[in-house]
Design a protein around this motif. Structure first.
Motif, PDB file in Angstrom:
ATOM      1  N   VAL A  74       1.465   6.669   6.287  1.00  0.00           N
ATOM      2  CA  VAL A  74       1.265   6.594   4.834  1.00  0.00           C
ATOM      3  C   VAL A  74       0.131   5.625   4.523  1.00  0.00           C
ATOM      4  CG1 VAL A  74       3.656   7.195   4.353  1.00  0.00           C
ATOM      5  CG2 VAL A  74       3.033   4.799   4.558  1.00  0.00           C
ATOM      6  N   PRO A  75      -0.701   5.938   3.528  1.00  0.00           N
ATOM      7  CA  PRO A  75      -1.881   5.114   3.221  1.00  0.00           C
ATOM      8  C   PRO A  75      -1.509   3.714   2.742  1.00  0.00           C
ATOM      9  CG  PRO A  75      -2.073   7.300   2.235  1.00  0.00           C
ATOM     10  CD  PRO A  75      -0.664   7.170   2.720  1.00  0.00           C
ATOM     11  N   PRO A  76      -2.434   2.773   2.902  1.00  0.00           N
ATOM     12  CA  PRO A  76      -2.188   1.397   2.465  1.00  0.00           C
ATOM     13  C   PRO A  76      -1.906   1.296   0.968  1.00  0.00           C
ATOM     14  CG  PRO A  76      -4.088   1.490   3.924  1.00  0.00           C
ATOM     15  CD  PRO A  76      -3.720   2.905   3.612  1.00  0.00           C
ATOM     16  N   TRP A  77      -0.895   0.524   0.655  1.00  0.00           N
ATOM     17  CA  TRP A  77      -0.571   0.146  -0.716  1.00  0.00           C
ATOM     18  C   TRP A  77      -0.255   1.339  -1.616  1.00  0.00           C
ATOM     19  CZ3 TRP A  77      -0.299  -5.045  -2.406  1.00  0.00           C
ATOM     20  CH2 TRP A  77      -0.608  -5.979  -1.414  1.00  0.00           C
ATOM     21  N   GLU A 112      -8.300  10.823  12.593  1.00  0.00           N
ATOM     22  CA  GLU A 112      -6.887  10.563  12.295  1.00  0.00           C
ATOM     23  C   GLU A 112      -6.411   9.301  12.998  1.00  0.00           C
ATOM     24  OE1 GLU A 112      -2.686  12.570  13.472  1.00  0.00           O
ATOM     25  OE2 GLU A 112      -4.057  13.893  12.360  1.00  0.00           O
ATOM     26  N   LYS A 113      -6.897   9.058  14.218  1.00  0.00           N
ATOM     27  CA  LYS A 113      -6.486   7.856  14.946  1.00  0.00           C
ATOM     28  C   LYS A 113      -6.925   6.593  14.191  1.00  0.00           C
ATOM     29  CE  LYS A 113      -4.591   9.752  18.632  1.00  0.00           C
ATOM     30  NZ  LYS A 113      -5.276   9.798  19.928  1.00  0.00           N
ATOM     31  N   GLN A 114      -8.151   6.600  13.674  1.00  0.00           N
ATOM     32  CA  GLN A 114      -8.611   5.429  12.925  1.00  0.00           C
ATOM     33  C   GLN A 114      -7.818   5.252  11.631  1.00  0.00           C
ATOM     34  OE1 GLN A 114     -12.791   4.904  12.278  1.00  0.00           O
ATOM     35  NE2 GLN A 114     -13.274   4.753  14.461  1.00  0.00           N
ATOM     36  N   LEU A 115      -7.499   6.369  10.979  1.00  0.00           N
ATOM     37  CA  LEU A 115      -6.690   6.273   9.765  1.00  0.00           C
ATOM     38  C   LEU A 115      -5.313   5.698  10.078  1.00  0.00           C
ATOM     39  CD1 LEU A 115      -7.398   9.559   7.745  1.00  0.00           C
ATOM     40  CD2 LEU A 115      -8.051   7.226   7.144  1.00  0.00           C
ATOM     41  N   ARG A 116      -4.685   6.223  11.117  1.00  0.00           N
ATOM     42  CA  ARG A 116      -3.351   5.731  11.484  1.00  0.00           C
ATOM     43  C   ARG A 116      -3.395   4.242  11.809  1.00  0.00           C
ATOM     44  NH1 ARG A 116       0.538   9.423  11.941  1.00  0.00           N
ATOM     45  NH2 ARG A 116      -0.035  11.595  12.337  1.00  0.00           N
ATOM     46  N   TRP A 117      -4.437   3.816  12.490  1.00  0.00           N
ATOM     47  CA  TRP A 117      -4.565   2.410  12.871  1.00  0.00           C
ATOM     48  C   TRP A 117      -4.666   1.525  11.629  1.00  0.00           C
ATOM     49  CZ3 TRP A 117      -3.199  -0.766  16.265  1.00  0.00           C
ATOM     50  CH2 TRP A 117      -3.910  -1.918  16.626  1.00  0.00           C
ATOM     51  N   ARG A 118      -5.456   1.953  10.660  1.00  0.00           N
ATOM     52  CA  ARG A 118      -5.587   1.154   9.438  1.00  0.00           C
ATOM     53  C   ARG A 118      -4.303   1.208   8.616  1.00  0.00           C
ATOM     54  NH1 ARG A 118      -7.591   1.383   4.233  1.00  0.00           N
ATOM     55  NH2 ARG A 118      -8.198   3.567   4.320  1.00  0.00           N
ATOM     56  N   TYR A 119      -3.678   2.374   8.547  1.00  0.00           N
ATOM     57  CA  TYR A 119      -2.404   2.473   7.832  1.00  0.00           C
ATOM     58  C   TYR A 119      -1.383   1.502   8.436  1.00  0.00           C
ATOM     59  CZ  TYR A 119      -3.896   6.995   5.743  1.00  0.00           C
ATOM     60  OH  TYR A 119      -4.544   7.995   5.054  1.00  0.00           O
ATOM     61  N   LEU A 120      -1.304   1.519   9.764  1.00  0.00           N
ATOM     62  CA  LEU A 120      -0.340   0.651  10.441  1.00  0.00           C
ATOM     63  C   LEU A 120      -0.663  -0.814  10.193  1.00  0.00           C
ATOM     64  CD1 LEU A 120       2.086   0.616  12.468  1.00  0.00           C
ATOM     65  CD2 LEU A 120       0.380   0.330  14.278  1.00  0.00           C
ATOM     66  N   GLN A 121      -1.954  -1.171  10.266  1.00  0.00           N
ATOM     67  CA  GLN A 121      -2.347  -2.563  10.052  1.00  0.00           C
ATOM     68  C   GLN A 121      -1.986  -3.037   8.652  1.00  0.00           C
ATOM     69  OE1 GLN A 121      -3.548  -4.792  12.355  1.00  0.00           O
ATOM     70  NE2 GLN A 121      -2.997  -3.105  13.729  1.00  0.00           N
ATOM     71  N   SER A 122      -2.165  -2.179   7.677  1.00  0.00           N
ATOM     72  CA  SER A 122      -1.810  -2.555   6.313  1.00  0.00           C
ATOM     73  C   SER A 122      -0.330  -2.888   6.213  1.00  0.00           C
ATOM     74  CB  SER A 122      -2.163  -1.415   5.352  1.00  0.00           C
ATOM     75  OG  SER A 122      -1.729  -1.709   4.042  1.00  0.00           O
ATOM     76  N   ALA A 123       0.502  -2.052   6.819  1.00  0.00           N
ATOM     77  CA  ALA A 123       1.949  -2.270   6.740  1.00  0.00           C
ATOM     78  C   ALA A 123       2.363  -3.540   7.476  1.00  0.00           C
ATOM     79  CB  ALA A 123       2.687  -1.058   7.305  1.00  0.00           C
ATOM     80  N   VAL A 124       1.872  -3.722   8.712  1.00  0.00           N
ATOM     81  CA  VAL A 124       2.316  -4.896   9.475  1.00  0.00           C
ATOM     82  C   VAL A 124       1.753  -6.182   8.877  1.00  0.00           C
ATOM     83  CG1 VAL A 124       2.672  -3.617  11.614  1.00  0.00           C
ATOM     84  CG2 VAL A 124       0.450  -4.659  11.183  1.00  0.00           C
ATOM     85  N   ALA A 125       0.574  -6.115   8.268  1.00  0.00           N
ATOM     86  CA  ALA A 125       0.036  -7.306   7.612  1.00  0.00           C
ATOM     87  C   ALA A 125       0.936  -7.717   6.447  1.00  0.00           C
ATOM     88  CB  ALA A 125      -1.388  -7.044   7.118  1.00  0.00           C
ATOM     89  N   ARG A 126       1.352  -6.755   5.658  1.00  0.00           N
ATOM     90  CA  ARG A 126       2.223  -7.060   4.522  1.00  0.00           C
ATOM     91  C   ARG A 126       3.586  -7.559   4.996  1.00  0.00           C
ATOM     92  NH1 ARG A 126       2.190  -2.345   0.139  1.00  0.00           N
ATOM     93  NH2 ARG A 126       3.271  -4.015  -0.973  1.00  0.00           N
ATOM     94  N   ILE A 127       4.126  -6.923   6.016  1.00  0.00           N
ATOM     95  CA  ILE A 127       5.436  -7.317   6.537  1.00  0.00           C
ATOM     96  C   ILE A 127       5.378  -8.723   7.121  1.00  0.00           C
ATOM     97  CG2 ILE A 127       7.055  -6.821   8.422  1.00  0.00           C
ATOM     98  CD1 ILE A 127       6.537  -3.819   7.846  1.00  0.00           C
TER      99      ILE A 127
END
Length: 366
Positions: free
Chosen positions: A128-131, A207-222
């Motif tokens: 899922v996209p950031p924010w 898609e791999k780059q998108l997934r990586w950024r999506y994941l980073q957004s979530a773990v940064a917030r968490i």
């Protein structure tokens, strides 16, 4: 260069209203006794992401499901043991759980259920996209799980001595426990196996780059919210030249420039989002250098990351978007420093105009 007088919101450089919700990667099929639970977890998380159920209700449902399953398996095993012990002596098998069958195939196993759930959450975070509202609900779900009252859940076969208490595991205490480690390992696994992997990662916008950024957004917030410590997943580690995760920029057979571009865009989630740059800076202030990569944050690394982003801004082989984002990251880092120093000067606690960070050992991109 004129330093900003306060931190600036550069989120517009990262926000793209057309970024898609990605399909879930192929998930490993669980062992037979977990298939029903697997399907239940997926349906429930689908409803959570879609907004059909609140994060708190989802957390309560998952907790109730895991607890009830453990109790049911405990009762079934207890009945089986009782039956084995009450048979005529000539027909009585060895009544110990280990001899009846493999204990984990009979007794309660809430750890496996928790692992399944937390791996699911990490996988959804990479989709899922950031924010976006879906990510908001996933982060709130992790917070809701952590806020549930800690309680013991039956685990494994009962002790052979009936006078001894049955072993329990404690849900949902994340701090310094096996549960927190399992959750972080789930995010690490998703990043390693579904995001930052294969030659496709070096394709801009893949898609791999998108997934990586999506994941980073979530773990940064968490991480910044204090829910889990996901520093080991942070994309900034991939921009440390001395790290084994850093690409070999001397190898012309790999597209290291576009790989670094992908890591820059993912790292931006840790710096450019509101409050995130300040969070990373405060973590880095706590240690001058790192003794091992798992510590992640240090003053030396903060200085090195600034130099790395400055190098990316000037490098023609990285993507234009990565250069623009690197410039914004650099401005934000400088602004965070100045804001910090200004506050210290106001409090008369810091006579020098700038922090005395140790020199960096970073080298410019080739």
């Amino acid at each position: 260069m004129n330093l900003p007088t306060s931190t600036t919101d550069y989120s517009h450089l990262l926000n793209d209203p057309e970024e898609p919700i990605l399909p879930l990667p192929t998930l490993p099929v669980p062992i037979s006794r977990k298939i029903k639970q697997f399907a239940f977890f997926r349906r429930k998380l689908d409803r959570l992401v879609a907004g059909d159920i609140t994060p708190l209700d989802a957390a309560l449902d998952f907790d109730a499901c895991i607890t009830a399953a453990a109790n049911q398996r405990h009762e079934a095993l207890a009945a089986r043991l009782k039956d084995a012990r009450t048979r005529p002596l000539a027909h009585r098998p060895d009544p110990t759980p280990a001899r009846i069958s493999k204990p984990l195939e009979i007794g309660p196993d809430p750890i496996a259920s928790a692992v399944l759930l937390l791996d699911f959450v990490a996988t959804y975070c990479s989709s899922v996209p950031p924010w976006c509202p879906a990510q908001e609900r996933l982060v709130a779900f992790v917070a809701a799980l952590k806020a549930l009252p800690v309680h013991g859940v039956l685990d494994g076969p009962p002790p052979e001595d009936p006078a001894k208490p049955h072993h329990r595991v404690w849900l949902w205490a994340f701090e310094c426990t096996w549960l927190g480690e399992i959750a972080v390992e789930g995010f690490e696994s998703v990043g390693r196996e579904n995001c930052h992997c294969g030659p496709d990662f070096a394709i801009p916008g893949s898609e791999k780059q998108l997934r990586w950024r999506y994941l980073q957004s979530a773990v940064a917030r968490i991480t910044a919210a204090g829910l889990l410590d996901c520093r080991s997943v942070c994309a900034l580690e991939y921009l440390v030249p001395t790290s084994p995760r850093y690409p070999d920029i001397r190898n012309e057979e790999i597209d290291w420039a576009h790989a670094i571009s992908g890591d820059v865009l993912a790292s931006a989630e840790w710096i450019l989002r509101p409050g995130m740059g300040r969070y990373v800076f405060e973590q880095c202030l706590r240690r001058e250098t790192v003794d091992n990569p798992t510590q992640m944050w240090s003053q030396e690394r903060w200085v090195g990351w600034k130099e790395q982003f400055r190098s990316v801004v000037q490098h023609p082989r990285v993507t234009a978007q990565a250069r623009d984002v690197s410039w914004a990251i650099l401005q934000q880092m400088l602004a965070v420093e100045e804001e910090y120093v200004r506050q210290l000067c106001v409090l008369s606690l810091y006579p020098s105009p700038y922090p005395c960070f140790p020199p960096s050992s970073y080298v410019p991109l080739g």
